[in-house]
Design a protein around this motif. Structure first.
Motif, PDB file in Angstrom:
ATOM      1  N   LEU A  79       0.818  -1.140  -0.033  1.00 57.40           N
ATOM      2  CA  LEU A  79       0.127   0.066  -0.110  1.00 57.40           C
ATOM      3  C   LEU A  79       1.058   1.479   0.030  1.00 57.40           C
ATOM      4  CD1 LEU A  79      -2.713  -1.123   2.716  1.00 57.40           C
ATOM      5  CD2 LEU A  79      -2.841  -1.228   0.163  1.00 57.40           C
ATOM      6  N   TRP A  80       2.162   1.238   0.412  1.00 54.43           N
ATOM      7  CA  TRP A  80       2.939   2.411   0.514  1.00 54.43           C
ATOM      8  C   TRP A  80       4.388   2.000   0.093  1.00 54.43           C
ATOM      9  CZ3 TRP A  80       6.604   4.019   4.303  1.00 54.43           C
ATOM     10  CH2 TRP A  80       6.878   3.070   5.290  1.00 54.43           C
ATOM     11  N   SER A  81       5.130   2.771  -0.012  1.00 50.87           N
ATOM     12  CA  SER A  81       6.761   2.674  -0.590  1.00 50.87           C
ATOM     13  C   SER A  81       7.379   3.753   0.129  1.00 50.87           C
ATOM     14  CB  SER A  81       6.876   2.785  -2.133  1.00 50.87           C
ATOM     15  OG  SER A  81       8.509   2.795  -2.417  1.00 50.87           O
ATOM     16  N   PRO A  82       8.267   3.215   1.126  1.00 52.05           N
ATOM     17  CA  PRO A  82       9.308   4.264   1.740  1.00 52.05           C
ATOM     18  C   PRO A  82       9.717   5.008   0.985  1.00 52.05           C
ATOM     19  CG  PRO A  82       9.440   2.073   2.749  1.00 52.05           C
ATOM     20  CD  PRO A  82       8.814   2.024   1.486  1.00 52.05           C
ATOM     21  N   THR A  83      10.395   4.868  -0.069  1.00 46.71           N
ATOM     22  CA  THR A  83      11.220   5.641  -0.900  1.00 46.71           C
ATOM     23  C   THR A  83      10.273   6.626  -1.717  1.00 46.71           C
ATOM     24  OG1 THR A  83      11.003   4.037  -2.664  1.00 46.71           O
ATOM     25  CG2 THR A  83      13.061   3.851  -1.528  1.00 46.71           C
ATOM     26  N   ALA A  84       9.004   6.240  -2.077  1.00 45.45           N
ATOM     27  CA  ALA A  84       8.452   7.094  -2.765  1.00 45.45           C
ATOM     28  C   ALA A  84       7.845   8.183  -1.801  1.00 45.45           C
ATOM     29  CB  ALA A  84       6.991   6.366  -3.482  1.00 45.45           C
ATOM     30  N   LEU A  85       7.542   7.834  -0.658  1.00 47.47           N
ATOM     31  CA  LEU A  85       7.159   8.523   0.629  1.00 47.47           C
ATOM     32  C   LEU A  85       8.184   9.627   0.750  1.00 47.47           C
ATOM     33  CD1 LEU A  85       5.004   9.595   2.604  1.00 47.47           C
ATOM     34  CD2 LEU A  85       5.940   7.988   4.243  1.00 47.47           C
ATOM     35  N   LEU A  86       9.253   9.218   1.020  1.00 46.36           N
ATOM     36  CA  LEU A  86      10.652  10.163   1.215  1.00 46.36           C
ATOM     37  C   LEU A  86      10.630  11.103  -0.132  1.00 46.36           C
ATOM     38  CD1 LEU A  86      13.192   7.651   2.644  1.00 46.36           C
ATOM     39  CD2 LEU A  86      11.778   9.088   3.890  1.00 46.36           C
ATOM     40  N   ASP A  87      10.568  10.505  -1.300  1.00 39.02           N
ATOM     41  CA  ASP A  87      10.727  11.326  -2.345  1.00 39.02           C
ATOM     42  C   ASP A  87       9.729  12.531  -2.449  1.00 39.02           C
ATOM     43  OD1 ASP A  87      11.630  12.565  -4.604  1.00 39.02           O
ATOM     44  OD2 ASP A  87      10.682  11.069  -5.939  1.00 39.02           O
ATOM     45  N   GLY A  88       8.590  12.162  -2.242  1.00 37.36           N
ATOM     46  CA  GLY A  88       7.339  12.994  -2.303  1.00 37.36           C
ATOM     47  C   GLY A  88       7.152  13.929  -0.944  1.00 37.36           C
ATOM     48  N   GLY A  89       7.613  13.384   0.011  1.00 46.02           N
ATOM     49  CA  GLY A  89       7.219  14.387   1.303  1.00 46.02           C
ATOM     50  C   GLY A  89       8.410  15.049   1.930  1.00 46.02           C
ATOM     51  N   TYR A 107      12.587   5.518   7.355  1.00 44.51           N
ATOM     52  CA  TYR A 107      13.656   4.585   7.378  1.00 44.51           C
ATOM     53  C   TYR A 107      13.357   3.569   8.206  1.00 44.51           C
ATOM     54  CZ  TYR A 107      18.396   3.083   6.033  1.00 44.51           C
ATOM     55  OH  TYR A 107      19.410   2.228   5.527  1.00 44.51           O
ATOM     56  N   ALA A 108      13.228   3.680   9.570  1.00 53.72           N
ATOM     57  CA  ALA A 108      13.307   2.617  10.487  1.00 53.72           C
ATOM     58  C   ALA A 108      12.238   2.054  10.427  1.00 53.72           C
ATOM     59  CB  ALA A 108      13.122   3.351  12.012  1.00 53.72           C
ATOM     60  N   VAL A 109      10.857   2.377  10.084  1.00 53.96           N
ATOM     61  CA  VAL A 109       9.724   1.689   9.594  1.00 53.96           C
ATOM     62  C   VAL A 109       9.818   0.662   8.470  1.00 53.96           C
ATOM     63  CG1 VAL A 109       7.322   1.623   9.099  1.00 53.96           C
ATOM     64  CG2 VAL A 109       7.939   3.318  10.789  1.00 53.96           C
ATOM     65  N   GLY A 110      10.681   1.200   7.741  1.00 51.41           N
ATOM     66  CA  GLY A 110      11.013   0.402   6.512  1.00 51.41           C
ATOM     67  C   GLY A 110      11.887  -0.761   6.586  1.00 51.41           C
ATOM     68  N   ALA A 119      18.032   0.188  -1.187  1.00 55.32           N
ATOM     69  CA  ALA A 119      17.056   1.300  -1.581  1.00 55.32           C
ATOM     70  C   ALA A 119      16.844   2.464  -0.740  1.00 55.32           C
ATOM     71  CB  ALA A 119      15.778   0.743  -2.111  1.00 55.32           C
ATOM     72  N   LEU A 120      16.924   2.250   0.525  1.00 59.23           N
ATOM     73  CA  LEU A 120      16.726   3.342   1.453  1.00 59.23           C
ATOM     74  C   LEU A 120      18.034   4.232   1.462  1.00 59.23           C
ATOM     75  CD1 LEU A 120      14.921   1.540   4.291  1.00 59.23           C
ATOM     76  CD2 LEU A 120      13.970   3.051   2.900  1.00 59.23           C
ATOM     77  N   ASN A 121      19.040   3.442   1.513  1.00 56.30           N
ATOM     78  CA  ASN A 121      20.227   4.453   1.442  1.00 56.30           C
ATOM     79  C   ASN A 121      20.510   5.110   0.204  1.00 56.30           C
ATOM     80  OD1 ASN A 121      21.332   3.096   3.702  1.00 56.30           O
ATOM     81  ND2 ASN A 121      22.183   1.416   2.886  1.00 56.30           N
ATOM     82  N   ALA A 122      20.256   4.447  -0.992  1.00 53.39           N
ATOM     83  CA  ALA A 122      20.129   5.233  -1.997  1.00 53.39           C
ATOM     84  C   ALA A 122      19.222   6.478  -2.232  1.00 53.39           C
ATOM     85  CB  ALA A 122      19.663   4.503  -3.454  1.00 53.39           C
ATOM     86  N   ALA A 123      17.911   6.262  -1.527  1.00 51.23           N
ATOM     87  CA  ALA A 123      17.266   7.302  -1.399  1.00 51.23           C
ATOM     88  C   ALA A 123      17.775   8.482  -0.529  1.00 51.23           C
ATOM     89  CB  ALA A 123      15.810   6.999  -0.844  1.00 51.23           C
ATOM     90  N   ALA A 124      18.573   8.121   0.334  1.00 53.12           N
ATOM     91  CA  ALA A 124      19.071   9.245   1.379  1.00 53.12           C
ATOM     92  C   ALA A 124      20.250   9.754   0.392  1.00 53.12           C
ATOM     93  CB  ALA A 124      19.861   8.492   2.501  1.00 53.12           C
ATOM     94  N   GLY A 125      20.990   9.179  -0.321  1.00 55.68           N
ATOM     95  CA  GLY A 125      22.117  10.006  -1.238  1.00 55.68           C
ATOM     96  C   GLY A 125      21.462  10.767  -2.148  1.00 55.68           C
ATOM     97  N   LEU A 126      20.369  10.363  -2.792  1.00 54.28           N
ATOM     98  CA  LEU A 126      19.895  11.122  -4.114  1.00 54.28           C
ATOM     99  C   LEU A 126      18.922  12.369  -3.268  1.00 54.28           C
ATOM    100  CD1 LEU A 126      18.205   8.354  -6.110  1.00 54.28           C
ATOM    101  CD2 LEU A 126      20.112   9.497  -6.715  1.00 54.28           C
TER     102      LEU A 126
END
Length: 273
Positions: A79-89, A107-110, A119-126
């Motif tokens: 129902l949700w994606s941590p990377t999409a939420l981080l990118d949009g929020g 990140y912790a919930v993910g 994938a979470l680390n890549a989102a952090a870098g981007l």
């Protein structure tokens, strides 16, 4: 004719405790109460009035609750994606003072929901760059590991420890109990070992919470830095930082293979002995 004079009976022997003997007949005090056998020397008297303890509580209902929580967390990724939420929020319209706490929490919930850490680390870098991304990725990793460890220790340790059988598992449990910080640190330094499995495996063992958290926060820095740096420099594939980060990933992967091979060899020797 005068009555014959009778002399009094001779006194009996004196009591052993030296007290004077009571004169006259001793009044009856009722029938004697039968007493049970005396307890053995040194044994505590048994309190027959105390209620017996009930049956021990089974740990399996709590383990079932743990499985349900983890299953629901993993299923929520549909129902949700941590990377999409981080990118949009975080990258659009989010106040700067909320960005760090929200990123660490997502990140912790993910990580608890078994979302891949690369994938979470890549989102952090981007999204955040190298320095801020590395700091928040390490913080989110540590928080997620603490949450997973706490859930597994509270709900699953009693049940899963009953399944520890075999010399290899017992030896691993003893190692984590006696050398908790060092054992967890070695697990965190190699990228090929499943992060979530290490969280729950350590929770079942006897490693202390402080040792687990300290080793996790320190041990994930090298691998997390490599992934964050690779994502932060992905817009420049020919840059020095990009090439160095991917070279470091290759070295870490090779080190993981060597470590796994050595562990397998030790396991075979343990079983053979």
């Amino acid at each position: 004719m005068p009555a014959p004079v009778t002399s009094p009976p001779p006194p009996g022997p004196a009591p052993a405790d030296g007290s004077a003997m009571a004169e006259g007949p001793t009044p009856a005090v009722g029938p004697a109460v039968a007493e049970g056998p005396a307890p053995e020397h040194g044994a505590a008297p048994v309190d027959t009035a105390a209620p017996a303890d009930g049956p021990a509580r089974s740990p399996w209902p709590r383990f079932a609750l743990l499985v349900a929580i983890l299953g629901a967390a993993a299923g929520s990724l549909l129902l949700w994606s941590p990377t999409a939420l981080l990118d949009g929020g975080l990258s659009h319209g989010m106040p700067w003072y909320w960005r760090g706490p929200l990123f660490a929490a997502v990140y912790a919930v993910g990580t608890v929901a078994f979302f891949p850490r690369p994938a979470l680390n890549a989102a952090a870098g981007l999204l955040l760059g190298l320095q801020e991304g590395l700091l928040l990725a390490v913080l989110g990793t540590t928080l997620g590991a603490a949450a997973a460890f706490g859930l597994a220790r509270w709900l699953g340790q009693d049940a899963l420890r009953r399944l520890l059988r075999g010399r290899v598992l017992v030896a691993l449990d003893r190692r984590f109990t006696d050398q908790g910080f060092r054992s967890v640190l070695l697990l965190r330094l190699f990228p090929g070992l499943p992060f979530q499995a290490a969280n729950y495996g350590a929770a079942v063992s006897g490693v202390r919470f402080g040792s687990f958290i300290g080793a996790t926060a320190l041990g994930v820095i090298p691998v997390t830095a490599v992934y964050v740096a690779a994502a932060a420099t992905a817009r420049e594939p020919g840059s020095t930082g990009f090439l160095l980060s991917f070279g470091a990933l290759g070295l870490l992967g090779l080190a993981t293979l060597v470590q796994v091979g050595r562990a397998a060899a030790r396991r075979r020797r343990t079983v053979a002995d």
